[in-house]
Design an enzyme around this catalytic site. Structure first.
Site, short mmCIF file in Angstrom:
data_model
loop_
_atom_site.label_atom_id
_atom_site.label_comp_id
_atom_site.label_asym_id
_atom_site.label_seq_id
_atom_site.Cartn_x
_atom_site.Cartn_y
_atom_site.Cartn_z
N CYS A 97 0.75 -1.16 0.04
CA CYS A 97 -0.02 -0.07 0.05
C CYS A 97 0.90 1.12 0.01
O CYS A 97 0.35 2.21 -0.51
CB CYS A 97 -1.17 -0.06 1.21
SG CYS A 97 -0.31 0.27 2.79
N HIS A 180 -1.76 2.11 7.22
CA HIS A 180 -2.42 2.06 5.73
C HIS A 180 -1.83 3.73 5.32
O HIS A 180 -1.72 4.50 5.84
CB HIS A 180 -4.01 2.27 5.99
CG HIS A 180 -4.56 2.21 4.83
ND1 HIS A 180 -4.34 1.63 3.69
CD2 HIS A 180 -5.39 3.19 4.26
CE1 HIS A 180 -5.17 1.68 2.70
NE2 HIS A 180 -5.88 2.86 2.93
#
Lengths: 336, 352
Positions: A97, A180
């Protein structure tokens, strides 16, 4: 199963060299220590990468994001005057990510760096990837990314040094935090939040209300609102601005001090990356032998082992008492 | 692999040449898994991922048999006519045979390495039953195997738990014996038994050769505390308490004084194990280091190292030893050892 992607640190040096290795030119990352528009504006940012501890409690809203609006139309780029369609990919691999967030800014800024302001030279590799995936829907783009050998190999080359590739290996000293990465940037004069876990790009503010020049001003309140969603004490997050290589500006305006500082910073990055990519097994072996030899000669060998055992025991006991909380990576940021 | 193995145990393969069969020293696992109602009998080196077996035999139920190779069939003591415990896999559909040798610690009181203990025999029986297509409650068998104990006495090590280790596919938690166990050295089956006597002796005897010391230490990381009085490790205990970890041993407080007192030749030796870029960067007159991946030629790298004084090299070594990247690698190396990477590490460290 990590799918062959290892974790990388969210570090300005790592990201800068990572995109350089992919072929991007003259772009660097700079860590933001405070969230105010003035210092951000100084950097003339192309985009901002925001890293945070992913709250597993908070579900991805399906019909409406917690802030802003889903902009599905932007994916199509239906009208000519809307500009180019937004390149957006769904996230398929957790460990990818970070790189995905970087790409989501880069691939939307592709252009002739000298001729258009706010554009960057992304290089032939990424250009090819962008063209290859231009007609894909978001989830297929995500698949294409996770299957890209080139991108994955470059990404992994910056991963934490691990002497053995093993799915079962876990760093004993780390917590299992899920972090994230999301990106913010101005595309088609509009402020977008690009989050691979969401179904579409999220538009903040009105379309056309955010030309690149005012991106810094526009994004700060959005970021502040985001940060305020989390309990003040809990969250660990990190903010990196993507901007033009600062040495270029320094050379242009003749700021030798700035240039020297940036060169020094680059040398530091190169040092860290050299260590990061190095397999330390041989070195550790030699150090162990050398230290052991020394301790034996001094007669302190057993004391040394006993002290280490005590330290290990103490740490294990402390961790057990704490219930395994705390720890983890990421730098804390002062938001004042 | 689409399904988890039904049974796994430590075994080595054998290579046949001219009518002679020789054991291959590579530490490995023999395991059986079932897919689409067919059985696969597989062998892989322990260092390989579980999805990549070197040997993957498709077994039709009833076709294969798996028995110990015995020198005196019918005798009470089950032992192979060799210096290790050999199993032979035969087929009724062909004359092909495969030989495997058990790599777990032998449990014979007097160290007869060819003797099959109750545990060993049961493992073979489970494999054979599976190959016949019988429904084996492997968990039940494994429990029984563990409880059967070491038979004629144990060499002080947790012999049972280490023979069989059911691969954890998702690898999130490791329970029970964290991996390969003490005797993962591979090599001559004769040596397998020795390690159980030497391994725990770290604190006990006067250390001699540093290579031995390091090897003992590395082994002991794998099997947990030897000197503690509690020898049983219940499978419920999450992650064995390590004896100690590399980060706790090689703290800067320990390593920095070592560098300070090292001889120039020791310093040079250590420098050879660091990435050359560290030395290139140290050069005073560096051209603009804008590239992220300089890739110096070996000659250029050596020249960079030679250009520095011993003190400068020591500075670089100390800086590297203090770096977070080094500490991280100590952590991951400790975990890798615990999970059973000893043979690879031993080789990498040139300890053999």
């Amino acid at each position: 199963m990590s799918g062959g992607w290892n974790t990388i640190e969210s570090d300005a040096g790592v990201f800068t060299f990572l995109i350089e290795s992919l072929g991007v030119q003259n772009v660097q990352f700079e860590e933001l220590i405070s969230l105010d528009p003035e210092s951000l504006q100084e950097l003339n940012p192309i985009g901002v990468i925001f890293l945070f501890k992913y709250p597993t409690g908070e579900k991805a809203a399906k019909d409406k994001p917690l802030d802003g609006e889903f902009d599905y139309a932007a994916l199509e780029g239906a009208e000519e005057e809307d500009g180019e369609p937004v390149w957006f990919a769904a996230q398929t691999i957790q460990n990818a990510c970070g790189t995905q967030a970087l790409l989501s800014v880069l691939l939307n800024k592709d252009g002739e760096a000298e001729e258009e302001s706010g554009k960057i030279t992304i290089g032939p590799n990424l250009k090819e990837f962008k063209d290859f995936t231009s007609a894909f829907p978001a989830d297929l783009r995500g698949e294409a990314l996770s299957n890209s050998d080139l991108i994955r190999d470059v990404h992994n080359s910056f991963a934490r040094s691990s002497p053995f590739v093993s799915d079962e290996t876990r760093l004993a000293t780390e917590e299992d935090d899920v972090y994230h990465f999301i990106a913010y940037t101005s595309i088609n004069d509009t402020l977008y939040e690009l989050d691979g876990l969401q179904p579409a790009p999220i538009r903040h503010g009105d379309p056309g209300a955010c030309p690149s020049e005012i991106f810094a001003d526009a994004v700060v309140p959005v970021l502040k609102r985001r940060i305020q969603r989390y309990p003040q004490t809990e969250i660990r997050f990190n903010l990196l601005a993507m901007c033009e290589d600062l040495r270029i500006k320094a050379r242009e305006i003749g700021d030798t001090a700035l240039l020297a500082r940036e060169e020094e910073k680059r040398r530091g990055w190169r040092w860290e990356n050299a260590l990061r990519r190095h397999n330390f097994v041989g070195f550790v072996g030699e150090v162990m032998k050398g230290v052991t030899g020394l301790k034996v000669r001094e007669g302190t060998h057993e004391v040394w082992i006993e002290e280490a055992k005590a330290a290990t025991r103490k740490r294990v006991d402390e961790r057990r008492a704490k219930g395994g909380g705390g720890g983890g990576g990421g730098d804390e940021m002062d938001v004042s | 692999m689409s399904s988890t193995p039904l049974i796994t145990f430590k075994a080595g393969k054998c290579v046949s040449a001219n009518r002679k069969v020789r054991p291959d020293p590579t530490p490995g696992y023999l395991y059986i898994y079932s897919e689409d109602d067919l059985l696969h009998l597989c062998w892989r080196p322990r260092s390989a991922p579980s999805t990549d077996p070197e040997l993957d035999l498709l077994m039709i139920p009833g076709d294969g048999t798996f028995h110990p190779l015995v020198k005196n069939p019918g005798a009470e003591a089950v032992e192979s006519p060799t210096n290790g415990r050999i199993f032979v896999l035969k087929f009724s559909s062909s004359s092909q045979k495969y030989y495997f040798w058990m790599q777990s610690a032998p449990q014979h009181k007097e160290g007869n390495h060819a003797w099959f203990s109750q545990r060993d025999q049961r493992i073979g029986q489970v494999v054979d039953a599976l190959l016949q297509g019988e429904d084996v409650d492997v968990e039940e068998e494994e429990r029984a195997i563990r409880e059967a104990g070491g038979g004629e006495g144990n060499g002080g090590a947790d012999g049972d738990a280490d023979a069989m280790e059911v691969d954890q596919e998702n690898g999130l938690t490791r329970q029970g014996s964290g991996g390969a166990g003490q005797d993962a050295t591979g090599g001559d089956p004769r040596e397998e038994g020795h390690s159980s006597r030497e391994g725990g002796a770290d604190g006990g005897r006067a250390p001699q050769d540093t290579n031995d010391l390091v090897q003992n230490f590395l082994r002991s990381i794998q099997s947990g505390p030897q000197s503690s009085s509690t020898t049983t490790r219940s499978p419920q205990q999450p992650a064995d308490k390590p004896y100690t970890t590399l980060p706790d041993l090689l703290t800067p407080a320990t390593t920095i004084p070592f560098i300070d007192s090292a001889t120039p030749s020791q310093v040079d030796n250590l420098c050879a194990y660091l990435p050359p870029d560290l030395f290139l960067l140290h050069q005073a007159s560096t051209t603009t280091p804008s590239s992220s991946d300089p890739n110096p030629t070996p000659a250029a790298a050596q020249a960079a190292i030679d250009a520095l004084s011993s003190d400068q090299k020591k500075d670089i070594l100390k800086k590297a030893l203090r770096s977070p990247q080094f500490t991280q690698s100590l952590g991951s190396l400790t975990v890798a050892l615990r999970d059973g990477g000893l043979p690879m590490i031993g080789e990498a460290l040139g300890l053999k």
